[in-house]
Write an enzyme that holds these catalytic residues in place. Structure first.
Site, PDB file in Angstrom:
ATOM      1  N   CYS A 128       7.295  29.577  32.375  1.00  0.00           N
ATOM      2  CA  CYS A 128       8.348  28.496  32.184  1.00  0.00           C
ATOM      3  C   CYS A 128       8.049  27.970  30.930  1.00  0.00           C
ATOM      4  O   CYS A 128       9.212  27.632  30.121  1.00  0.00           O
ATOM      5  CB  CYS A 128       8.296  27.435  33.216  1.00  0.00           C
ATOM      6  SG  CYS A 128       6.918  26.503  33.401  1.00  0.00           S
ATOM      7  N   HIS A 281       6.574  21.741  35.280  1.00  0.00           N
ATOM      8  CA  HIS A 281       7.790  23.142  35.034  1.00  0.00           C
ATOM      9  C   HIS A 281       8.110  22.530  33.486  1.00  0.00           C
ATOM     10  O   HIS A 281       8.753  21.451  33.356  1.00  0.00           O
ATOM     11  CB  HIS A 281       8.606  22.813  36.147  1.00  0.00           C
ATOM     12  CG  HIS A 281       9.688  23.835  35.978  1.00  0.00           C
ATOM     13  ND1 HIS A 281       9.242  25.356  35.663  1.00  0.00           N
ATOM     14  CD2 HIS A 281      10.961  23.894  35.740  1.00  0.00           C
ATOM     15  CE1 HIS A 281      10.530  25.811  35.501  1.00  0.00           C
ATOM     16  NE2 HIS A 281      11.482  25.243  35.692  1.00  0.00           N
ATOM     17  N   ASN A 301      17.533  25.436  32.875  1.00  0.00           N
ATOM     18  CA  ASN A 301      16.461  26.158  33.846  1.00  0.00           C
ATOM     19  C   ASN A 301      16.214  27.557  33.412  1.00  0.00           C
ATOM     20  O   ASN A 301      16.890  28.117  32.780  1.00  0.00           O
ATOM     21  CB  ASN A 301      16.386  25.709  35.258  1.00  0.00           C
ATOM     22  CG  ASN A 301      15.108  25.551  36.003  1.00  0.00           C
ATOM     23  OD1 ASN A 301      14.171  25.899  35.455  1.00  0.00           O
ATOM     24  ND2 ASN A 301      15.203  25.384  37.280  1.00  0.00           N
TER      25      ASN A 301
END
Length: 750
Positions: A128, A281, A301
């Site tokens: 990520c 994250h 995201n």
């Protein structure tokens, strides 16, 4: 049937357990857990007053062992040295402009053009961090080069995850599918090594993906952190430079998010440094908005467009630690002017000549110098044009009307059709003889019955200056503060010194005095009044309608004669040095003037307990319901005329035992002196069935308040600090701050 019963029972137990947790949490929100069921999440959303929807998203439905591969951020094992920082960078200059920002902004649609491409999917790989960095790089590059819609740049996330991660020192901080730490070395790599295009190294969610170093790299000029929880700074960075990199703390509600403005309890950057607040994250922020008065970020995201609102989330400004660790990239178009601030010459008492070099990059350019006493500058030279050229040109400008013995900051600024370039900051110090100090007496703070802190502003005007206050009961003063403060320079400097051993409830005058080699300056007279002591508060009639004697203030007689008080008096947790009592018929109140400091957090805290004694046999038949004085009584805490706490209340606490009460006073945290009032009241006349004629013997009602304190602190960075009221001023740890409000009620005259 049994399955249905089991389901209903499960829901009932869940609701019951949540209700219990809320009762004990007071005003606190209920946090989401990492393994909450959808029912639990929805119940918590409702209880907390949030307004977003959740559902069985693909991430939420995964096994916990699978989910960990969709996260990829963790604390650093090799944190950066504090000195290894790029600071806030050019964002600081933009903030000084104080540009009015729009209520809503979104890089997906700026005047009908998109400056960021579609959402990606990292898959089952903890990469990520590479998607957050690539999104920031793409958004920044696109905006700097005017690329939108079909012309958008598309950088390779795989190059970050599987190539740059193999190079020291980056390899110590991020590694393929194993994630990255909090240090943002992935952004540093983009400024030192650069990044290639997606077409040259397409992404694969495979830990064993070999590095492909095909294609030309694009380097960024710099990267910089943005101050924790600084909403305006984050907005300015997004608006000025493009998409920004950020991180969040994911929980079950985040995983299950479908739509709405996401909120949770992870709002405080409670780490040192603050950008190390726990996150797991990496994401990107592409804009912001507001709905029904609630501000939010537009979060991009890397879990595919099926998650959330087409791969995006609207998230409250501080939820999930999203505003704790935000960073931005700078891409400098190589066609802007190339500038260099040079050393100044001919620096005199009132003038200097500034120098710089400018390369127009073969485009018509204009330049000017900005200068001032701080890096906010504030003054500029005249703007001078330069014709397009490939040569570097030396430029200069003479400035006048400078103050003697003063430090000035300056730099070169040059602009062509591709943008502006800013030189580095340099300084000069003018010569000369110091001037007489300039002073201003300010309001006193932290005023008690014995002391106060006196404030002023002093400009030393270039000479070493000694500052102190004189004070007294009239304008002849007569006293001076100890430990004079010595200052130097040419800027306004705040001065604060304490005045001690004051008389209670007395008006004092004071003023600042500043002296250097050029002379002495006296500030204007100001004044304040010290607060009363507790004895004064009692004996000047502050107990409205009360019946007491001198013994009632510190009542040893009550201790010796009342069996009712023995268990209270023998309570080892209650200290009695300076404790005081007052008994009353209808109302009683006690107040104290307190300076409420300016603070993000201001909480009035105290312990509270109530007793109401009655005997059933003392009542006529119609009173077998056993009403007590507590049914007709109230206890309040007020700031001035505003009630901030009241008993009875809707709390389910058992006030027959000690309960801690915490009252949010943040709306009063303005640095001004306020009157805090504790008061009790009994009014049995509201109920005709409960009168003095119905009671044969004595009944008592008592409200007890203990351990009064004010807690202050920076909500984001510092733990709360307690400032206790030393009500009896004995200096003891227990502070003698136990207050008894006692009401007699009988059919005989008292």
């Amino acid at each position: 049937m049994s399955k249905t019963i089991h389901t209903l029972l499960t829901i009932f137990i869940t609701i019951l357990s949540l209700s219990i947790s809320i009762v004990y949490a007071g005003d606190k929100k209920v946090p989401f857990g990492s393994n909450d069921s959808l029912d639990e999440i929805r119940i918590k959303i409702k209880i907390n007053g949030y307004n977003f929807k959740v559902g069985p998203t693909s991430i939420y439905k995964m096994q916990r062992t699978q989910k960990k591969f969709y996260y990829g951020r963790h604390p650093s094992t090799k944190p950066r040295d504090v000195s290894d920082s790029t600071g806030m960078g050019p964002l600081l200059y933009q903030l000084r402009k104080r540009t009015t920002l729009p209520v809503n902004f979104d890089w997906r649609n700026v005047n009908g053009k998109a400056y960021i491409g579609p959402v990606r999917n990292q898959g089952g790989c903890g990469s990520c961090y590479s998607f957050g960095a690539a999104a920031a790089a793409e958004g920044t590059y696109n905006w700097a080069n005017g690329l939108s819609d079909d012309n958008l740049i598309d950088f390779s996330e795989a190059y970050i995850a599987f190539c740059l991660s193999k190079i020291p020192p980056y390899s110590d901080h991020f590694d393929g599918c194993q994630g990255a730490d909090y240090e943002y070395y992935e952004l540093q790599a983009l400024t030192e090594k650069g990044i290639i295009l997606e077409k040259d190294f397409p992404y694969q969610e495979d830990e064993n993906t070999p590095c492909k170093e095909n294609g030309e790299t694009t380097k960024f000029k710099s990267w910089h952190r943005i101050g924790c929880t600084d909403v305006e700074a984050i907005k300015t960075a997004i608006n000025t430079f493009g998409v920004v990199d950020a991180s969040v703390m994911v929980n079950s509600a985040f995983e299950a998010y479908e739509s709405g403005i996401y909120e949770d309890t992870e709002t405080s950057c409670d780490a040192e440094p603050c950008y190390n607040a726990e996150t797991n994250h990496a994401i990107a922020l592409v804009g912001w908005g507001e709905e029904n008065g609630k501000g939010y970020w537009i979060l991009r995201n890397s879990w595919g467009k099926e998650w959330g609102e087409n791969g995006y989330m609207r998230i409250s400004h501080h939820a999930a630690h999203v505003s704790c660790a935000v960073a931005y990239l700078v891409f400098e178009n190589p066609k802007t002017p190339i500038v260099k601030t040079e050393d100044a010459t001919d620096v005199m008492e009132n003038s200097a000549t500034l120098h710089a070099s400018v390369n127009t990059n073969n485009d018509n350019t204009s330049y000017y110098f900005e200068y001032g006493k701080t890096t906010k500058y504030g003054q500029t030279s005249t703007t001078t044009p330069l014709s397009a050229s490939v040569d570097t040109i030396s430029v200069s400008f003479s400035i006048h009307d400078l103050d003697p013995i003063t430090t000035y900051h300056y730099r070169i600024v040059a602009t062509n059709s591709f943008g502006s370039s800013f030189g580095v900051n340099k300084t000069i110090s003018t010569s000369g003889t110091p001037l007489i100090p300039v002073v201003k007496t300010k309001s006193a703070t932290d005023i008690t019955s014995k002391s106060a802190i006196l404030h002023a502003i002093v400009n030393p005007k270039g000479g070493e200056t000694t500052c102190y206050f004189e004070y007294g009961k009239d304008e002849s003063y007569g006293l001076i503060t100890a430990n004079p403060q010595k200052i130097n320079g040419t800027l306004d400097i705040p001065i604060q010194l304490s005045a001690y051993k004051l008389d209670a409830d007395t008006l004092y005058h004071y003023r600042i005095i500043a002296e250097n080699e050029s002379g002495i300056t006296y500030g204007d007279d100001n004044s304040f009044s010290t607060t009363k002591t507790i004895d004064q508060l009692i004996f000047d009639g502050s107990f409205e309608g009360s019946q007491w004697t001198d013994e009632g203030a510190h009542n040893t007689f009550w201790k010796q004669t009342s069996d009712y008080w023995l268990p209270i008096w023998n309570d080892p947790e209650i200290a009695h040095s300076g404790d005081w009592f007052a008994w009353f018929d209808v109302t009683a109140s006690i107040d104290q003037s307190v300076s409420l400091p300016e603070s993000d957090t201001l909480v009035l805290s105290f312990w509270f307990k109530t007793h109401s004694m009655e005997y059933e046999e003392d009542f006529t038949n119609q009173f077998k319901r056993k009403k007590t004085l507590q049914d007709f009584s109230s206890f309040r805490v007020k700031i001035g005329n505003i009630v901030v706490y009241e008993f009875p209340n809707e709390s389910m606490k058992d006030y027959s035992v000690w309960q801690e009460e915490n009252i949010n006073l943040s709306s009063f945290a303005n640095g001004e002196t306020q009157k805090i009032i504790f008061e009790a009241e009994v009014d049995v006349n509201e109920d005709e069935t409960y009168t003095t004629r119905s009671i044969k013997n004595l009944e008592t009602l008592t409200f007890i308040v203990d351990d009064i304190s004010i807690k202050t602190g920076d909500i984001n960075n510092e733990p709360p600090e307690k400032h206790r009221f030393d009500l009896n001023e004995d200096g003891n740890v227990n502070l003698g701050d136990l207050i008894y409000f006692i009401n007699y009620f009988s059919n005989s005259e008292m």
